[in-house]
Design a protein around this motif. Sequence first.
Motif, PDB file in Angstrom:
ATOM      1  N   ASP A  64      24.149 -34.206   2.017  1.00 10.94           N
ATOM      2  CA  ASP A  64      24.898 -33.895   3.244  1.00 10.94           C
ATOM      3  C   ASP A  64      23.936 -33.578   4.385  1.00 10.94           C
ATOM      4  O   ASP A  64      22.887 -32.950   4.169  1.00 10.94           O
ATOM      5  N   VAL A  65      24.332 -33.970   5.591  1.00  8.30           N
ATOM      6  CA  VAL A  65      23.540 -33.643   6.782  1.00  8.30           C
ATOM      7  C   VAL A  65      23.829 -32.184   7.144  1.00  8.30           C
ATOM      8  O   VAL A  65      24.926 -31.855   7.602  1.00  8.30           O
ATOM      9  N   VAL A  66      22.847 -31.315   6.899  1.00 10.99           N
ATOM     10  CA  VAL A  66      23.079 -29.882   7.114  1.00 10.99           C
ATOM     11  C   VAL A  66      22.304 -29.336   8.310  1.00 10.99           C
ATOM     12  O   VAL A  66      22.407 -28.147   8.612  1.00 10.99           O
ATOM     13  N   GLY A  67      21.542 -30.191   8.988  1.00 11.19           N
ATOM     14  CA  GLY A  67      20.838 -29.706  10.169  1.00 11.19           C
ATOM     15  C   GLY A  67      19.740 -30.647  10.596  1.00 11.19           C
ATOM     16  O   GLY A  67      19.649 -31.788  10.111  1.00 11.19           O
ATOM     17  N   VAL A  84      20.500 -25.225  11.713  1.00 12.41           N
ATOM     18  CA  VAL A  84      21.197 -25.421  10.432  1.00 12.41           C
ATOM     19  C   VAL A  84      22.689 -25.149  10.645  1.00 12.41           C
ATOM     20  O   VAL A  84      23.069 -24.179  11.316  1.00 12.41           O
ATOM     21  N   ASP A  85      23.500 -26.016  10.086  1.00 12.93           N
ATOM     22  CA  ASP A  85      24.963 -25.853  10.118  1.00 12.93           C
ATOM     23  C   ASP A  85      25.331 -24.455   9.626  1.00 12.93           C
ATOM     24  O   ASP A  85      24.858 -24.030   8.557  1.00 12.93           O
ATOM     25  N   GLY A  92      18.215 -20.455   2.417  1.00 19.82           N
ATOM     26  CA  GLY A  92      16.804 -20.844   2.434  1.00 19.82           C
ATOM     27  C   GLY A  92      16.553 -22.228   3.008  1.00 19.82           C
ATOM     28  O   GLY A  92      15.421 -22.741   2.939  1.00 19.82           O
ATOM     29  N   ILE A  93      17.577 -22.842   3.604  1.00 17.06           N
ATOM     30  CA  ILE A  93      17.416 -24.225   4.067  1.00 17.06           C
ATOM     31  C   ILE A  93      16.434 -24.332   5.240  1.00 17.06           C
ATOM     32  O   ILE A  93      15.548 -25.194   5.235  1.00 17.06           O
ATOM     33  N   ALA A  94      16.554 -23.443   6.218  1.00 17.08           N
ATOM     34  CA  ALA A  94      15.648 -23.540   7.373  1.00 17.08           C
ATOM     35  C   ALA A  94      14.204 -23.319   6.938  1.00 17.08           C
ATOM     36  O   ALA A  94      13.289 -24.029   7.390  1.00 17.08           O
ATOM     37  N   THR A  95      13.989 -22.363   6.058  1.00 10.16           N
ATOM     38  CA  THR A  95      12.624 -22.075   5.599  1.00 10.16           C
ATOM     39  C   THR A  95      12.049 -23.288   4.869  1.00 10.16           C
ATOM     40  O   THR A  95      10.903 -23.694   5.116  1.00 10.16           O
ATOM     41  N   GLU A  96      12.857 -23.876   4.018  1.00  8.33           N
ATOM     42  CA  GLU A  96      12.369 -25.028   3.260  1.00  8.33           C
ATOM     43  C   GLU A  96      12.140 -26.241   4.175  1.00  8.33           C
ATOM     44  O   GLU A  96      11.157 -26.974   4.041  1.00  8.33           O
ATOM     45  N   ALA A  97      13.057 -26.421   5.116  1.00 11.45           N
ATOM     46  CA  ALA A  97      12.933 -27.565   6.029  1.00 11.45           C
ATOM     47  C   ALA A  97      11.705 -27.420   6.920  1.00 11.45           C
ATOM     48  O   ALA A  97      10.956 -28.382   7.125  1.00 11.45           O
ATOM     49  N   LEU A  98      11.475 -26.220   7.440  1.00 11.47           N
ATOM     50  CA  LEU A  98      10.308 -26.035   8.304  1.00 11.47           C
ATOM     51  C   LEU A  98       9.020 -26.201   7.499  1.00 11.47           C
ATOM     52  O   LEU A  98       8.068 -26.840   7.973  1.00 11.47           O
ATOM     53  N   SER A  99       8.990 -25.688   6.284  1.00  8.93           N
ATOM     54  CA  SER A  99       7.788 -25.867   5.434  1.00  8.93           C
ATOM     55  C   SER A  99       7.521 -27.345   5.209  1.00  8.93           C
ATOM     56  O   SER A  99       6.368 -27.794   5.296  1.00  8.93           O
TER      57      SER A  99
END
Length: 156
Positions: A64-67, A84-85, A92-99
Amino acid sequence: MPIVLRRVHDSDLPVFFRQMNDPESLEMAAFTPKDPTDRDAFDAHWQTMRASSDVLRTILADGDVVGSAAVYGRPGEREVTYWVDRAYWGRGIATEALSALLSEVPERPLFARAAADNAGSLRVLAKCGFRPTARAVGFANARGGETEEIVLRLET
Ligand SMILES: CC(C)(COP(=O)(O)OP(=O)(O)OC[C@H]1O[C@@H](n2cnc3c(N)ncnc32)[C@H](O)[C@@H]1OP(=O)(O)O)[C@@H](O)C(=O)NCCC(=O)NCCS
């Protein structure tokens, strides 16, 4: 939550538009477009970014497109940003995505800005190694007034 970053597809844009019109998210981010409901302005902005050297990524969780997450700006002054949606916050999605984005983009230093009271974003940045370097005050469209922001820098 395991996430994947991929290039932005046309079909992601309506999803981003909805995510970026959530009132709670807008209030939190503070430094937002003048009129986030203006779809033409949104499309024009994304068209410009997609034609530039900005690194734009869609965040997928379970397909799914979450951000979205991006590195944008001029060389030597490049900044990160992400969104992030709201339905997916706190996993933890933003942290993982930025990493993941930082692994993909080797250039340093990189910069970030967040409203001084955007605790979530500041925590994400701290966890990814960004350190505060300055405070500034700017006009925050989402709040209709001057708002303090923190400038952060990632060295390595
Ligand atoms: C800021 C934002 C990206 C955080 O996304 P997220 O996926 O919920 O973040 P994470 O789950 O990776 O959380 C990372 C850390 O921040 C903390 N956090 C997240 N939201 C928080 C909040 N509102 N207040 C306090 N802490 C918060 C989490 O507890 C976690 O800390 P921990 O690991 O010490 O427990 C998301 O709320 C968002 O998109 N907001 C609107 C847009 C925005 O502000 N973008 C950034 C512009 S600078």
